[in-house]
Write an enzyme that holds these catalytic residues in place. Structure first.
Site, PDB file in Angstrom:
ATOM      1  N   SER A 119      14.450 -24.343 -51.759  1.00 37.36           N
ATOM      2  CA  SER A 119      14.053 -24.442 -50.585  1.00 37.36           C
ATOM      3  C   SER A 119      14.740 -23.958 -49.499  1.00 37.36           C
ATOM      4  CB  SER A 119      13.097 -25.786 -50.130  1.00 37.36           C
ATOM      5  OG  SER A 119      12.104 -25.632 -49.224  1.00 37.36           O
ATOM      6  N   GLU A 157       3.298 -23.780 -55.260  1.00 36.64           N
ATOM      7  CA  GLU A 157       4.382 -23.900 -54.222  1.00 36.64           C
ATOM      8  C   GLU A 157       3.706 -24.669 -52.947  1.00 36.64           C
ATOM      9  OE1 GLU A 157       7.420 -23.907 -54.045  1.00 36.64           O
ATOM     10  OE2 GLU A 157       8.053 -22.232 -55.660  1.00 36.64           O
ATOM     11  N   HIS A 198       6.199 -27.556 -55.360  1.00 33.94           N
ATOM     12  CA  HIS A 198       7.296 -27.271 -54.686  1.00 33.94           C
ATOM     13  C   HIS A 198       8.423 -28.417 -54.966  1.00 33.94           C
ATOM     14  CE1 HIS A 198       9.814 -25.252 -51.647  1.00 33.94           C
ATOM     15  NE2 HIS A 198      10.173 -26.407 -51.114  1.00 33.94           N
TER      16      HIS A 198
END
EC number: 3.1.1.7
Length: 664
Positions: free
Chosen positions: A261, A390, A504
């Site tokens: 991320s 995600e 995610h």
């Protein structure tokens, strides 16, 4: 007793100094294997047995002076050398941040919250070093068993360069607003032991403490709040690790940055920035690249956010121009908790975090794609990847009144439109209509559950998968060797609702080897998948290629955008194949090719029909999804434009929706 003023740790004075010299000086006949002499001073770690192998762990190693008092909002200053052996056996504090407490007591949320006290004094490293116990080479592993080791020197000889072990340097995510290297999920003992690599992680400042930008008001870049202080923290940590790699048995030329991320975005910036370019020749970008909408901001936006925070902290914004030093002194006197809370006033909706790497002209010299186009990446190796779902995590948090954590929601069409228009409120009306076209579930009719799924898809594609694809292709075109993975496994122990899919961050535990922890209730196939991912990441750190012995993992190119699927079942909904193209090829053709062309039609006098002329025959023929979009999106928009041109009332957006439905 005395207290080391740098570390604030107590030591016995004379006795410890003498003993410290003894344990590292052969003249005394005593060698302490847990003491390492670094450029800053000696440190003592601890030893642990992991997967049948000894790993030396060093926690809380300072690489910078505490950024407190006069150093708040400034670039980091290297740590002062210390005398005596520093105790490196305790996890360091986490940098100042707010906790996520939307679901009190829920372990799935709590696992990402700081597990150590938060403090401004937080710039420390953690390092894991495997000893020379011999680990079996991945080629000979018997997947499905726990017999990972063999008693020979083959693995050590094959997997250690003449200069030492490869080193993986982890950068955590958290939207540049939160995160800490001390999380249980980031415990790198298994990764170091099974992968036979040194692993290190650093703390860096997040939020306003790491990204407050006031450079236009300050004389000289070295002064207060230059922006990107958190990136300078990372850079200083990487330099310290490179300088001290040999002390830990590592090769300073085999440093691989990896992050997830915001961490992945950070890695991509370090590979391009003139400040850090050359510190590493390999990078692993997990669900985050610098070109993502949330991953960077202009100087103008950063300045606006900084001005808002100063005002919210009652530090007399009107004096900023004539007396910036007075304002900054006020900001240094504001309680850290107040700043940590007030900064969230500038949150601008889903993934609209008020802190991010800023185009400051120094660390970040231009917008991401311009920096990429101007880069020479020959000799750079990249492993990049995305997860299947995600967007669902962020969708839940930003629209918590619409969705439930545990159960799927039947989302009516009107709510679908409301959420989509809210998420993409900064887009023009034609753009929003095109996005809604793209993500309407035409095949399923007015299926509320499909509506929920499609909103999650839109968030994941726009904010993560499609920027990742675009950046990966840009990397290849600048000379980098790129391999792409797609993580599609829904973990059996996942605490999140089934509707959220492969979230995610779900791949992180596999890369760090957590499923191989026998005390955790993973299935055997998940343990095997984790071991396989650990070996791939480690092999990449050594060679620049994540493929294991006898395995084919093709390079990712524009002509052949092939990705490798990570799934515990050995198959996926992609017809059971280990490879795929894209991922999300049609959706990403929409975001990365079609929508920018539509955006170019920014004034009513310019016809969207001209977009057809702008598209070369080669472009259209090579991306068939564009043809579909032209038919389903551009033709109705052309009709709309002609209606405007003839001074007729243009069709209502819903009519255009119905037009596409009819054409479909």
């Amino acid at each position: 007793m005395f207290v080391n003023q740098r570390t604030r740790r107590p030591y016995m004075s004379v006795f410890v100094l003498v003993l410290g010299a003894a344990v590292i000086c052969p003249a005394y006949g005593i060698i302490d294997r847990l003491v390492v002499q670094t450029s800053s001073g000696p440190i003592r770690g601890r030893s642990t047995m992991v997967q049948g192998r000894e790993v030396h762990v060093f926690n809380g190693v300072p690489f910078a002076k505490p950024p407190v008092d006069s150093l708040r909002f400034k670039k980091p200053v290297p740590a002062e050398p210390w005398h005596g052996v520093l105790d490196a056996t305790r996890l360091p504090p986490s940098c100042i941040q707010e906790r996520y407490e939307y679901f009190p007591g829920f372990a799935g949320e709590e696992m990402w919250n700081p597990n150590t006290n938060v403090s401004e004094d937080c710039l420390y490293l953690n390092i894991w070093v495997p000893t020379k116990t011999r680990l079996r080479h991945g080629r000979g592993l018997n997947f499905g068993s726990n017999d990972y080791f063999q008693d020979d020197d083959d693995f050590q000889r094959q997997h250690q360069s003449k200069g030492g072990l490869a080193m993986l340097v982890w950068i955590y995510g958290g939207g540049f607003m939160s995160g800490t290297s001390t999380l249980d999920i980031y415990n790198a003992e298994i990764l170091a032991a099974v992968g036979n690599v040194i692993v290190a992680s650093m703390q860096y400042r997040v939020g306003a403490f790491g990204f407050l930008y006031l450079a236009p008001y300050i004389n000289g870049y070295e002064e207060d709040a230059p922006g990107n202080m958190g990136m300078w923290d990372q850079a200083l940590a990487i330099r310290w690790l490179k300088e001290n790699a040999k002390a830990f048995g590592g090769d300073p030329d085999l440093i691989t940055l990896f992050g997830e991320s915001a961490g992945g975005s950070s890695v991509s910036l370090h590979l391009l920035s003139p400040v850090t370019r050359g510190l590493s020749k390999r990078g692993i970008l997990q669900s985050g690249t610098l070109n993502a909408p949330w991953s960077h901001m202009t100087a103008e936006k950063a300045l606006q956010i900084a001005e808002g925070l100063i005002d919210d902290c009652n530090c007399n914004l009107t004096m900023l121009k004539e007396s910036p030093s007075t304002v900054m002194q006020c900001m240094r006197n504001v309680d850290a908790k107040t700043i940590s809370v007030q900064q969230w006033n500038s949150y601008s909706g889903i993934l609209g975090f008020p802190s991010a790497p800023t185009i400051d002209g120094v660390f970040m010299t231009a917008d991401p794609m311009t920096m990429l186009r101007e880069a020479n990446l020959e000799g750079i190796d990249i492993l990049v990847g995305s997860n299947r779902d995600e967007g669902t995590y962020f969708l839940l948090y930003d629209f918590i009144d619409y969705f439930e954590k545990d159960a799927a929601t039947s989302l009516p069409r009107d709510k679908f439109l409301e959420i989509m228009n809210t998420i993409f409120n900064k887009a023009s009306e034609p753009e929003r209509e095109a996005i809604i076209f793209q993500y309407t579930g035409w095949e399923s009719g007015n299926d509320g559950y499909q509506n929920q799924h499609q909103v999650g898809r839109a968030v994941g594609d726009h904010f993560f998968i499609c920027p990742t694809n675009e950046f990966a292709l840009g990397l290849t075109e600048r000379g980098a060797s790129v391999h792409y993975y797609y993580f599609t496994h829904r973990t059996s122990t996942s605490l999140w609702g089934e509707w959220m899919g492969v979230l995610h961050g779900d791949e992180v535990e596999y890369i760090f080897g957590q499923p191989m922890n026998a005390s955790l209730q993973y299935r055997q196939r998940e343990r095997d998948l984790s071991r396989r991912m650990v070996l791939s990441v480690s092999e990449f750190a050594r060679t620049g290629n994540p493929a294991l012995e006898g395995e084919h993992w093709p390079l990712y190119t524009r002509e052949n955008p092939i990705f490798f699927i990570f799934n515990a079942e050995g198959e996926d909904d992609l017809r059971g194949e280990k490879y795929g193209r894209g991922p999300m090829a049609t959706s990403c053709a929409f975001w990365n090719d079609f929508l920018p062309r539509l955006r170019a039609w920014s004034v009513p006098s310019k016809s969207p029909c001209n977009l057809l002329e702008q598209m070369s025959i080669a472009s259209v023929s090579s991306t068939m999804p564009i043809v579909v979009m032209v038919v389903l999106v551009l033709i109705p928009l052309c009709a709309w434009w002609w209606a405007i041109k003839k001074n007729k009332t243009p069709p209502h957006p819903q009519v255009i929706l119905e037009t596409r439905a009819f054409m479909h």
